[in-house]
Design a protein around this motif. Sequence first.
Motif, mmCIF file in Angstrom:
data_model
loop_
_atom_site.group_PDB
_atom_site.id
_atom_site.type_symbol
_atom_site.label_atom_id
_atom_site.label_comp_id
_atom_site.label_asym_id
_atom_site.label_seq_id
_atom_site.Cartn_x
_atom_site.Cartn_y
_atom_site.Cartn_z
ATOM 1 N N HIS A 106 1.001 -1.252 -0.086
ATOM 2 C CA HIS A 106 0.095 0.047 -0.051
ATOM 3 C C HIS A 106 0.881 1.078 -0.007
ATOM 4 O O HIS A 106 2.138 1.184 0.121
ATOM 5 N N HIS A 108 0.710 5.754 1.500
ATOM 6 C CA HIS A 108 0.330 6.555 2.464
ATOM 7 C C HIS A 108 -0.264 7.895 2.087
ATOM 8 O O HIS A 108 -1.207 8.466 2.643
ATOM 9 N N HIS A 164 4.858 0.171 0.225
ATOM 10 C CA HIS A 164 5.659 -0.878 1.079
ATOM 11 C C HIS A 164 4.594 -1.795 1.709
ATOM 12 O O HIS A 164 3.322 -1.611 1.441
HETATM 13 FE FE LIG Z 1 2.242 1.612 5.776
#
Ligand SMILES: [Fe+2]
Length: 216
Positions: A106, A108, A164
Amino acid sequence: MCDFGHDRSHAHFGFLADHERIRALVHETCRAAEHIGDVAARVEALRPAFARLLAADGWLPDAFAQPDVKSGMGGGIGQYALYRAEDGSLCLFSLVIPTGASTPVHDHLAWGVIGVYRGRQEETIYRRLDDGQDSARARLEVARRQVVGAGEFYTLLPPIDDIHYVKTVSEEPSVSIHLLANDTACVWRHRFDPAAGTVTAFRSGYSNAPCPAERT
Ligand SMILES: [Fe+2]
């Protein structure tokens, strides 16, 4: 960013876990956001305050350090808001990953600081090889892996190292603390399947607070 939850009619915002150590970090972050225009310098300036929180005991309620079987992230992963700015500009949350479980790959989409409070995590960071023009596709390769133990943390400055996944490699669940400049669990982010080369919309949700309808 700096609303401190004095209006309890909005119980899902402000300090959902109210402790002087949490308030200290949030106040420090607000001061940094106000006075340090350069985001890289800002996250560097936040290192001492973040390290102090990670090193301290007794401020994280047990209820915010438990796995969540109904997790929006999957794998029994609990995500607990400790502080949320109502304008969506800052949040502090705990992430509890059971032993052997992994987050999805995912992103951020916000600057911040992330560290491990209990246990140990292996973080796998990806490098994006395509230009990002196709919203449904991404070509990723592993850039590096690092093990992060209790008390250790790293800063985040997207798009650098923003994609990550994290796996717990300790025998107990890991608990990590995330200070990020958005309402992370409620914004629409991206979930990646590196093998298939696909990207899908991703909103994890918090285990202890709903997402505002207007942000869906
Ligand atoms: Fe994360």
